[in-house]
Design a protein around this motif. Structure first.
Motif, PDB file in Angstrom:
ATOM      1  N   LEU A   1      -3.573   3.015 -10.065  1.00 62.03           N
ATOM      2  CA  LEU A   1      -4.740   2.227  -9.659  1.00 62.03           C
ATOM      3  C   LEU A   1      -5.513   2.898  -8.530  1.00 62.03           C
ATOM      4  CD1 LEU A   1      -3.270  -1.379  -9.893  1.00 62.03           C
ATOM      5  CD2 LEU A   1      -5.056  -0.367 -11.342  1.00 62.03           C
ATOM      6  N   ALA A   2      -4.828   3.661  -7.677  1.00 70.19           N
ATOM      7  CA  ALA A   2      -5.539   4.419  -6.644  1.00 70.19           C
ATOM      8  C   ALA A   2      -6.397   5.512  -7.280  1.00 70.19           C
ATOM      9  CB  ALA A   2      -4.542   5.028  -5.658  1.00 70.19           C
ATOM     10  N   LEU A   3      -5.886   6.109  -8.348  1.00 77.57           N
ATOM     11  CA  LEU A   3      -6.629   7.165  -9.049  1.00 77.57           C
ATOM     12  C   LEU A   3      -7.742   6.580  -9.911  1.00 77.57           C
ATOM     13  CD1 LEU A   3      -6.768  10.237  -9.797  1.00 77.57           C
ATOM     14  CD2 LEU A   3      -5.234   9.684 -11.717  1.00 77.57           C
ATOM     15  N   MET A   4      -7.435   5.461 -10.587  1.00 77.17           N
ATOM     16  CA  MET A   4      -8.380   4.831 -11.515  1.00 77.17           C
ATOM     17  C   MET A   4      -8.406   3.330 -11.249  1.00 77.17           C
ATOM     18  SD  MET A   4      -7.580   6.807 -15.109  1.00 77.17           S
ATOM     19  CE  MET A   4      -7.780   8.579 -15.256  1.00 77.17           C
ATOM     20  N   PRO A   5      -9.203   2.886 -10.289  1.00 78.14           N
ATOM     21  CA  PRO A   5      -9.184   1.475  -9.896  1.00 78.14           C
ATOM     22  C   PRO A   5      -9.547   0.500 -11.004  1.00 78.14           C
ATOM     23  CG  PRO A   5     -10.310   2.827  -8.257  1.00 78.14           C
ATOM     24  CD  PRO A   5     -10.077   3.698  -9.443  1.00 78.14           C
ATOM     25  N   GLN A   6     -10.297   0.945 -12.010  1.00 73.28           N
ATOM     26  CA  GLN A   6     -10.726   0.041 -13.067  1.00 73.28           C
ATOM     27  C   GLN A   6      -9.792   0.048 -14.280  1.00 73.28           C
ATOM     28  OE1 GLN A   6     -15.132  -0.215 -13.733  1.00 73.28           O
ATOM     29  NE2 GLN A   6     -15.152   1.652 -12.481  1.00 73.28           N
ATOM     30  N   ALA A   7      -8.722   0.831 -14.210  1.00 72.18           N
ATOM     31  CA  ALA A   7      -7.771   0.880 -15.324  1.00 72.18           C
ATOM     32  C   ALA A   7      -7.005  -0.434 -15.420  1.00 72.18           C
ATOM     33  CB  ALA A   7      -6.805   2.036 -15.142  1.00 72.18           C
ATOM     34  N   HIS A   8      -6.511  -0.715 -16.616  1.00 73.92           N
ATOM     35  CA  HIS A   8      -5.683  -1.898 -16.853  1.00 73.92           C
ATOM     36  C   HIS A   8      -4.218  -1.460 -16.787  1.00 73.92           C
ATOM     37  CE1 HIS A   8      -9.198  -4.203 -18.340  1.00 73.92           C
ATOM     38  NE2 HIS A   8      -9.581  -3.017 -18.778  1.00 73.92           N
ATOM     39  N   VAL A   9      -3.535  -1.792 -15.700  1.00 73.29           N
ATOM     40  CA  VAL A   9      -2.122  -1.464 -15.547  1.00 73.29           C
ATOM     41  C   VAL A   9      -1.320  -2.734 -15.795  1.00 73.29           C
ATOM     42  CG1 VAL A   9      -0.324  -0.648 -13.985  1.00 73.29           C
ATOM     43  CG2 VAL A   9      -2.595   0.410 -13.937  1.00 73.29           C
ATOM     44  N   ILE A  10      -0.488  -2.690 -16.813  1.00 74.69           N
ATOM     45  CA  ILE A  10       0.267  -3.862 -17.273  1.00 74.69           C
ATOM     46  C   ILE A  10       1.722  -3.671 -16.873  1.00 74.69           C
ATOM     47  CG2 ILE A  10       0.868  -5.228 -19.311  1.00 74.69           C
ATOM     48  CD1 ILE A  10      -1.644  -3.314 -20.497  1.00 74.69           C
ATOM     49  N   GLU A  11       2.293  -4.647 -16.208  1.00 70.90           N
ATOM     50  CA  GLU A  11       3.655  -4.513 -15.702  1.00 70.90           C
ATOM     51  C   GLU A  11       4.678  -4.911 -16.763  1.00 70.90           C
ATOM     52  OE1 GLU A  11       4.442  -3.151 -12.902  1.00 70.90           O
ATOM     53  OE2 GLU A  11       2.373  -2.960 -12.191  1.00 70.90           O
ATOM     54  N   GLY A  12       5.665  -4.038 -16.992  1.00 73.20           N
ATOM     55  CA  GLY A  12       6.799  -4.343 -17.843  1.00 73.20           C
ATOM     56  C   GLY A  12       8.042  -4.581 -16.995  1.00 73.20           C
ATOM     57  N   ASP A  13       9.105  -5.027 -17.629  1.00 73.66           N
ATOM     58  CA  ASP A  13      10.330  -5.363 -16.884  1.00 73.66           C
ATOM     59  C   ASP A  13      11.404  -4.282 -16.972  1.00 73.66           C
ATOM     60  OD1 ASP A  13      11.170  -5.603 -19.484  1.00 73.66           O
ATOM     61  OD2 ASP A  13      11.683  -7.741 -19.371  1.00 73.66           O
ATOM     62  N   GLY A  14      11.049  -3.132 -17.549  1.00 75.26           N
ATOM     63  CA  GLY A  14      12.008  -2.040 -17.659  1.00 75.26           C
ATOM     64  C   GLY A  14      12.798  -2.032 -18.949  1.00 75.26           C
ATOM     65  N   THR A  15      12.524  -2.976 -19.851  1.00 71.49           N
ATOM     66  CA  THR A  15      13.266  -3.040 -21.119  1.00 71.49           C
ATOM     67  C   THR A  15      12.374  -2.764 -22.333  1.00 71.49           C
ATOM     68  OG1 THR A  15      12.896  -5.433 -21.403  1.00 71.49           O
ATOM     69  CG2 THR A  15      14.828  -4.751 -20.128  1.00 71.49           C
ATOM     70  N   LEU A  16      11.141  -2.349 -22.097  1.00 66.55           N
ATOM     71  CA  LEU A  16      10.207  -2.162 -23.218  1.00 66.55           C
ATOM     72  C   LEU A  16      10.381  -0.811 -23.899  1.00 66.55           C
ATOM     73  CD1 LEU A  16       6.974  -3.667 -21.617  1.00 66.55           C
ATOM     74  CD2 LEU A  16       8.396  -4.700 -23.408  1.00 66.55           C
ATOM     75  N   PHE A  17      10.733   0.217 -23.126  1.00 63.95           N
ATOM     76  CA  PHE A  17      10.854   1.580 -23.631  1.00 63.95           C
ATOM     77  C   PHE A  17       9.534   2.015 -24.278  1.00 63.95           C
ATOM     78  CE2 PHE A  17      15.103  -0.283 -23.515  1.00 63.95           C
ATOM     79  CZ  PHE A  17      15.728   0.597 -22.641  1.00 63.95           C
ATOM     80  N   TRP A  18       9.551   3.115 -25.036  1.00 64.49           N
ATOM     81  CA  TRP A  18       8.270   3.646 -25.547  1.00 64.49           C
ATOM     82  C   TRP A  18       7.645   2.703 -26.562  1.00 64.49           C
ATOM     83  CZ3 TRP A  18       6.067   5.080 -30.196  1.00 64.49           C
ATOM     84  CH2 TRP A  18       4.848   5.776 -30.100  1.00 64.49           C
ATOM     85  N   ASN A  19       8.402   2.297 -27.550  1.00 66.74           N
ATOM     86  CA  ASN A  19       7.819   1.511 -28.631  1.00 66.74           C
ATOM     87  C   ASN A  19       7.297   0.159 -28.130  1.00 66.74           C
ATOM     88  OD1 ASN A  19       7.615   1.909 -31.699  1.00 66.74           O
ATOM     89  ND2 ASN A  19       8.311  -0.210 -31.574  1.00 66.74           N
ATOM     90  N   GLY A  20       8.088  -0.503 -27.306  1.00 72.76           N
ATOM     91  CA  GLY A  20       7.664  -1.795 -26.777  1.00 72.76           C
ATOM     92  C   GLY A  20       6.493  -1.672 -25.818  1.00 72.76           C
ATOM     93  N   GLY A  21       6.516  -0.626 -24.987  1.00 71.40           N
ATOM     94  CA  GLY A  21       5.422  -0.425 -24.049  1.00 71.40           C
ATOM     95  C   GLY A  21       4.113  -0.119 -24.751  1.00 71.40           C
ATOM     96  N   MET A  22       4.177   0.722 -25.787  1.00 73.55           N
ATOM     97  CA  MET A  22       2.960   1.053 -26.538  1.00 73.55           C
ATOM     98  C   MET A  22       2.439  -0.169 -27.282  1.00 73.55           C
ATOM     99  SD  MET A  22       2.119   4.163 -25.861  1.00 73.55           S
ATOM    100  CE  MET A  22       1.048   4.746 -27.181  1.00 73.55           C
ATOM    101  N   ARG A  23       3.328  -0.979 -27.815  1.00 78.09           N
ATOM    102  CA  ARG A  23       2.893  -2.206 -28.487  1.00 78.09           C
ATOM    103  C   ARG A  23       2.156  -3.127 -27.519  1.00 78.09           C
ATOM    104  NH1 ARG A  23       4.466  -4.646 -32.925  1.00 78.09           N
ATOM    105  NH2 ARG A  23       4.715  -6.625 -31.825  1.00 78.09           N
ATOM    106  N   LEU A  24       2.709  -3.296 -26.324  1.00 77.29           N
ATOM    107  CA  LEU A  24       2.093  -4.189 -25.354  1.00 77.29           C
ATOM    108  C   LEU A  24       0.725  -3.657 -24.907  1.00 77.29           C
ATOM    109  CD1 LEU A  24       2.121  -6.654 -23.535  1.00 77.29           C
ATOM    110  CD2 LEU A  24       3.528  -5.357 -21.898  1.00 77.29           C
TER     111      LEU A  24
END
Length: 279
Positions: free
Chosen positions: A44-67
């Protein structure tokens, strides 16, 4: 994009992405899956307008990309293209523009296409590490694949690695998102194979799109420096981990018979015992 605990790598990727023609930071949807190294704040410091979505650490690649994809799809902006990008890819200048051009040339009559970009190593050989895959004998050996090499023109492939990939809106509307059956890996290969089954063109862009090193085999069952016993032990451990579970799901979906599925499950052990390298 999705990421976890590699802030410097993620920022390097985003810096190269920001240089791509047409990129806007407000169009970035990135899942930070429970990082403890301050990745979310740094992005967010680099790209203030980006959408950063918080995960709980259990999404891994497939779950994170889906979200991330679900968030982008639900946005007020109606996108014509979706771009998947792994955070360990450093895009080359003009990569996204070239991919869009090749993808646009390769659409079907309904506007659907999936376009993967080949990534290369940084060494002098510039070996292709990820991108598009060909199946030389899909009837007898449906899971035997080899990497396609960029040849200057978009070329048809059987499936893709999702390290750098474009999906047209029309393709998404027909295929939907990544299959939640996969926890971490193989969701991208599955997506490409599903695209082929649906008649959607799956192509490899004509030029490499960025640098990305292949995953290291050190300390794994593929490490030739380990003894056979150590490699067998590692393979047994891997079979019970997340990668092993996803592999069994992938094999079950695409292998034609129980005997073939059993062969795929036993072949890693046989290759270790016979000193046969993975192909």
């Amino acid at each position: 994009m999705t990421c976890h605990n590699r802030r410097a790598t993620t920022l390097q990727c985003l810096t190269a992405l920001a240089r791509q023609q047409g990129f806007r930071e407000e169009d970035l949807y990135l899942v930070d899956d429970g990082s403890q190294d301050g990745t979310d704040g740094a992005v967010l410091a680099l790209m203030p307008q980006a959408h950063v979505i918080e995960g709980d650490g259990t999404l891994f690649w497939n779950g994170g990309m889906r979200l991330a994809w679900e968030q982008a799809r639900a946005a007020e902006m109606q996108y014509d293209w979706f771009f998947w990008l792994n955070d360990d890819v450093e895009l080359l200048p003009g990569a996204l523009e070239n991919m869009l051009s090749d993808a646009d040339r390769s659409r079907d009559q309904h506007g659907a296409v999936i376009c993967a970009g080949a990534t290369i190593s940084r060494g002098p050989e510039r070996e292709v590490t990820y991108g598009g895959h060909l199946r030389p004998n899909p009837g007898r050996r449906p899971l035997r694949m080899r990497l396609a090499l960029p040849n200057g023109e978009p070329q048809r492939v059987d499936t893709i690695s999702g390290n750098a990939m474009l999906v047209s809106k029309s393709a998404f509307e027909r295929l939907g998102s990544l299959d939640p059956m996969f926890e971490h890996i193989y969701g991208d290969l599955d997506y490409g194979l599903r695209a082929g089954a649906a008649g959607i063109p799956c192509v490899l862009a004509g030029k490499p799109v960025g640098f990305c090193e292949a995953n290291s085999v050190a300390g794994t069952s593929l490490d030739p420096a380990l003894s056979k016993f150590a490699r067998l032990r590692e393979r047994w451990r891997e079979a019970g981990a997340i990668h092993g579970r996803d592999w069994r799901r992938f094999v079950a979906r695409y292998s034609p018979s129980p005997l073939t599925r059993l062969g795929h499950r036993l072949s890693p052990y046989a290759r270790i015992l016979l000193d046969k390298p993975r192909r």
